[in-house]
Design an enzyme around this catalytic site. Structure first.
Site, PDB file in Angstrom:
ATOM      1  N   LYS A 180      77.705  29.339  46.915  1.00 30.01           N
ATOM      2  CA  LYS A 180      78.943  29.119  46.156  1.00 30.01           C
ATOM      3  C   LYS A 180      78.740  29.813  44.810  1.00 30.01           C
ATOM      4  O   LYS A 180      78.108  29.281  43.903  1.00 30.01           O
ATOM      5  CB  LYS A 180      79.151  27.615  45.965  1.00 30.01           C
ATOM      6  N   GLU A 255      67.884  24.878  37.553  1.00 30.23           N
ATOM      7  CA  GLU A 255      67.580  25.814  36.455  1.00 30.23           C
ATOM      8  C   GLU A 255      68.695  25.648  35.439  1.00 30.23           C
ATOM      9  O   GLU A 255      69.821  26.091  35.684  1.00 30.23           O
ATOM     10  CB  GLU A 255      67.562  27.255  36.973  1.00 30.23           C
ATOM     11  N   CYS A 289      70.179  32.035  29.588  1.00 31.70           N
ATOM     12  CA  CYS A 289      69.632  30.674  29.502  1.00 31.70           C
ATOM     13  C   CYS A 289      68.418  30.611  28.589  1.00 31.70           C
ATOM     14  O   CYS A 289      68.193  29.630  27.904  1.00 31.70           O
ATOM     15  CB  CYS A 289      69.278  30.192  30.896  1.00 31.70           C
ATOM     16  N   GLU A 387      73.103  24.294  22.910  1.00 33.62           N
ATOM     17  CA  GLU A 387      73.114  25.629  23.510  1.00 33.62           C
ATOM     18  C   GLU A 387      74.471  26.269  23.259  1.00 33.62           C
ATOM     19  O   GLU A 387      75.490  25.766  23.723  1.00 33.62           O
ATOM     20  CB  GLU A 387      72.857  25.538  25.020  1.00 33.62           C
TER      21      GLU A 387
HETATM   22  P1  NAD Z   1      78.184  25.812  35.067  1.00 35.77           P
HETATM   23  O1  NAD Z   1      77.272  24.646  35.129  1.00 35.77           O
HETATM   24  O2  NAD Z   1      79.511  25.630  34.454  1.00 35.77           O
HETATM   25  O3  NAD Z   1      78.460  26.395  36.526  1.00 35.77           O
HETATM   26  C1  NAD Z   1      77.417  26.843  37.373  1.00 35.77           C
HETATM   27  C2  NAD Z   1      77.888  26.773  38.816  1.00 35.77           C
HETATM   28  O4  NAD Z   1      78.098  25.410  39.170  1.00 35.77           O
HETATM   29  C3  NAD Z   1      79.224  27.473  39.074  1.00 35.77           C
HETATM   30  O5  NAD Z   1      79.171  28.093  40.345  1.00 35.77           O
HETATM   31  C4  NAD Z   1      80.206  26.320  39.073  1.00 35.77           C
HETATM   32  O6  NAD Z   1      81.381  26.592  39.816  1.00 35.77           O
HETATM   33  C5  NAD Z   1      79.384  25.225  39.740  1.00 35.77           C
HETATM   34  N1  NAD Z   1      79.797  23.848  39.451  1.00 35.77           N
HETATM   35  C6  NAD Z   1      80.443  23.379  38.362  1.00 35.77           C
HETATM   36  N2  NAD Z   1      80.617  22.037  38.475  1.00 35.77           N
HETATM   37  C7  NAD Z   1      80.061  21.659  39.642  1.00 35.77           C
HETATM   38  C8  NAD Z   1      79.902  20.412  40.314  1.00 35.77           C
HETATM   39  N3  NAD Z   1      80.342  19.276  39.786  1.00 35.77           N
HETATM   40  N4  NAD Z   1      79.262  20.389  41.499  1.00 35.77           N
HETATM   41  C9  NAD Z   1      78.770  21.528  42.039  1.00 35.77           C
HETATM   42  N5  NAD Z   1      78.907  22.737  41.466  1.00 35.77           N
HETATM   43  C10 NAD Z   1      79.525  22.810  40.273  1.00 35.77           C
HETATM   44  O7  NAD Z   1      77.343  26.966  34.344  1.00 35.77           O
HETATM   45  P2  NAD Z   1      77.854  28.407  33.898  1.00 35.77           P
HETATM   46  O8  NAD Z   1      78.766  28.180  32.739  1.00 35.77           O
HETATM   47  O9  NAD Z   1      78.329  29.173  35.081  1.00 35.77           O
HETATM   48  O10 NAD Z   1      76.499  29.088  33.409  1.00 35.77           O
HETATM   49  C11 NAD Z   1      76.006  28.935  32.131  1.00 35.77           C
HETATM   50  C12 NAD Z   1      74.902  27.893  32.083  1.00 35.77           C
HETATM   51  O11 NAD Z   1      73.884  28.227  33.023  1.00 35.77           O
HETATM   52  C13 NAD Z   1      74.199  27.805  30.755  1.00 35.77           C
HETATM   53  O12 NAD Z   1      73.999  26.462  30.402  1.00 35.77           O
HETATM   54  C14 NAD Z   1      72.859  28.475  31.008  1.00 35.77           C
HETATM   55  O13 NAD Z   1      71.818  28.093  30.162  1.00 35.77           O
HETATM   56  C15 NAD Z   1      72.603  28.113  32.427  1.00 35.77           C
HETATM   57  N6  NAD Z   1      71.666  29.061  33.038  1.00 35.77           N
HETATM   58  C16 NAD Z   1      70.382  28.664  33.314  1.00 35.77           C
HETATM   59  C17 NAD Z   1      69.472  29.565  33.854  1.00 35.77           C
HETATM   60  C18 NAD Z   1      68.056  29.168  34.157  1.00 35.77           C
HETATM   61  O14 NAD Z   1      67.377  29.904  34.873  1.00 35.77           O
HETATM   62  N7  NAD Z   1      67.571  28.049  33.664  1.00 35.77           N
HETATM   63  C19 NAD Z   1      69.878  30.873  34.113  1.00 35.77           C
HETATM   64  C20 NAD Z   1      71.190  31.241  33.820  1.00 35.77           C
HETATM   65  C21 NAD Z   1      72.084  30.317  33.299  1.00 35.77           C
END
Ligand code: NAD
Length: 484
Positions: A180, A255, A289, A387
């Protein structure tokens, strides 16, 4: 006007077929540099997730489980070859969808996708259990087996790369996958499904369901037919996923977010540290991240380092991500731009000094923001604690090593950190004292397919990349044979 590479955007990839979403609904993905719609996407929901999980289960129990490990290697290698052939198309799609500079989409994101795919292509035949020196007349051994169906949920900042970080080890270990992708950047995930099909990946082994996190994502997390969720995204989403996954006790790797300290000692090569600070926070517009968003600087070199950073920023080009000279493209969306602007306002209101940036660059279209640096930041301020996920650097002075470590660790996060010094002993001491999953010494943002990456504290658990990631996609079975 660039021509958008052809892509089956309006359908979902389930069971080796391109199918319409049952709801018939769609949503748009938008180019953040031009604010124009790139494509309409199928909006998958719980019913589509159920179809995908059923297809993945069937494939797992059928042809995929019978395939020799060496054949899985060949398939992963073939997928990498096809991606390499189409690298320009993939890089262009990623730049159009995510706004990242084209030079980085190709030379970093896609190049790393290739090396991760090829690294895991080399591993299937090395996955094995062991024989155990048990007491008594018994032969005891372990088998290392795949988990089953893996749900991969990925974010928008490195759309294909972070998907491959999950899909490659999951497939190498013999699992099947339902992916997804992020709703803001789903294009390369669909294009990747096309090349997997072309490579001959058996039907149902990889399925892609585009759609909102709150419906498609949550349905994947709660589906009883999914054995594991591999998630990258915000810490708050990770917490909600952990709660939802508890009902079926799924295995999880998370992550999550970060607020990484980039620590510069007075004895460091300050030019290199300034370069590292700029790369650490402004790479990918700070939508990283592990961004080095807190610059901790030893008091005696604070002003000199900030001056060097400002000097570098004067040459830092913000603009059209399709221009090969651009260093920083737009932020991902209008909402996100406004969120970053809110943090900049809060920094000023809480008394930090805006050294540079802090505004939109005045381009006619697109969600651009200028590289921004604050000085005089107290560790209690919001811009030092939360963040921001944007191009905003908070400079915080420190007195000595213990003060640097205390300030560096003063966060709920623990994804990464860096230390800049010419003193070898100090570098290793500080690296050990920092509570973070990755520590860079005299560098920033270095990655390799072989090097595990993941978080301490609320940056999550589990590791991606490296051999270690295979542990998260396999489980051990112990077999006892009576020899008495
Ligand atoms: P997000 O949490 O908004 O979304 C990530 C994914 O989760 C998307 O595909 C979204 O549609 C899905 N999602 C959202 N709500 C959900 C739910 N309730 N159940 C299941 N899936 C759900 O994150 P984002 O805004 O896409 O990405 C940015 C964030 O990701 C930042 O906080 C960043 O630090 C983190 N990040 C972490 C790493 C790492 O390796 N630690 C790497 C990249 C990004």
């Amino acid at each position: 006007m660039v021509s958008i590479p052809a892509i089956r955007s309006k359908q979902l990839f389930i069971g080796g077929q391109w199918v319409d979403p049952l709801s018939g609904k769609s949503f748009a993905t938008v180019n953040p540099a031009t604010e124009e719609t790139i494509a309409e996407l199928a909006s998958g929901d719980a019913h589509d997730i159920d179809r995908a999980v059923t297809a993945a289960r069937k494939a797992f129990e059928g042809p995929w489980s019978k395939m020799a490990a060496s054949e899985r290697s060949k398939l992963l290698w073939k997928i990498a070859d096809l991606l390499e052939k189409k690298i320009d198309e993939f890089a262009l799609l990623e730049t159009l969808d995510a706004g990242k500079p084209i030079s980085e989409s190709k030379a970093v994101d896609m190049a790393e996708c290739l090396s991760v795919l090829r690294f895991y292509a080399g591993l299937p035949q090395t996955i094995s259990g062991s024989t155990l020196p048990s007491q008594g007349p018994a032969f005891v051994y372990t088998l290392r087996e795949p988990l089953g169906v893996v749900g991969a949920i990925t974010p928008w900042n490195f759309p294909l790369l972070l998907s491959i970080w999950k899909i490659a080890p999951a497939l190498a270990a013999g699992n099947t996958v339902v992916h997804k992708p992020a709703s803001l950047t789903p294009l390369t995930a669909l294009k990747f499904a096309e090349i997997c099909q072309e490579a001959g990946l058996p039907e149902g082994v990889l399925n892609v369901v585009t759609g909102p996190g709150s419906t498609a994502g949550q349905a994947l997390v709660t589906h009883p037919g999914v054995d594991k969720i591999a998630f990258t995204g915000e810490t708050s989403t990770g917490k909600s996923i952990a709660r939802d996954a508890a009902e079926t006790l799924k295995k999880l790797s998370l992550e999550l977010g970060g607020k990484s300290p980039n620590i510069v000692f007075a004895d460091a090569d300050l030019d290199a540290a300034a370069r590292g600070a700029v790369n650490g926070i402004f790479y990918n517009a700070g939508e990283v991240c592990c961004a080095g968003s807190r610059l901790l600087v030893e008091e005696s070199v604070h002003d000199a380092l900030l001056e060097k950073i400002q000097g570098r920023l004067k040459k830092f080009t913000v603009g059209d991500p399709l221009d090969p000279k651009t260093r920083m493209g737009p932020l991902i969306s209008k909402d996100h731009l406004e969120k970053v602007e809110g943090y900049v306002r809060s920094g000023t209101q809480e008394g930090a000094k805006l050294v540079c940036g802090g505004a939109r660059p005045g381009l006619p279209k697109g969600w651009f923001f200028t590289p921004t640096m604050f000085s005089g930041v107290a560790p209690t301020m919001k811009i030092a604690r939360e963040e921001i996920f944007g191009p905003v650097l908070a400079a915080i002075p420190f007195k000595d090593g213990p003060d640097a470590v205390a300030k560096g660790n003063d966060t709920i996060y623990g994804l990464s950190a860096a230390v800049w010094t010419r003193d070898v002993k100090k570098a290793h001491q500080v690296a050990r004292a920092l509570r973070a999953g990755t520590v860079w010494v005299n560098t920033y943002n270095m990655f390799d397919a072989t090097a595990p990456f993941g978080g301490y504290k609320q940056s999550g658990f589990g590791r991606e990349l490296g051999r270690e990631a295979l542990d998260l996609y396999t489980q051990l079975k112990t077999v006892w044979v009576d020899l008495s």
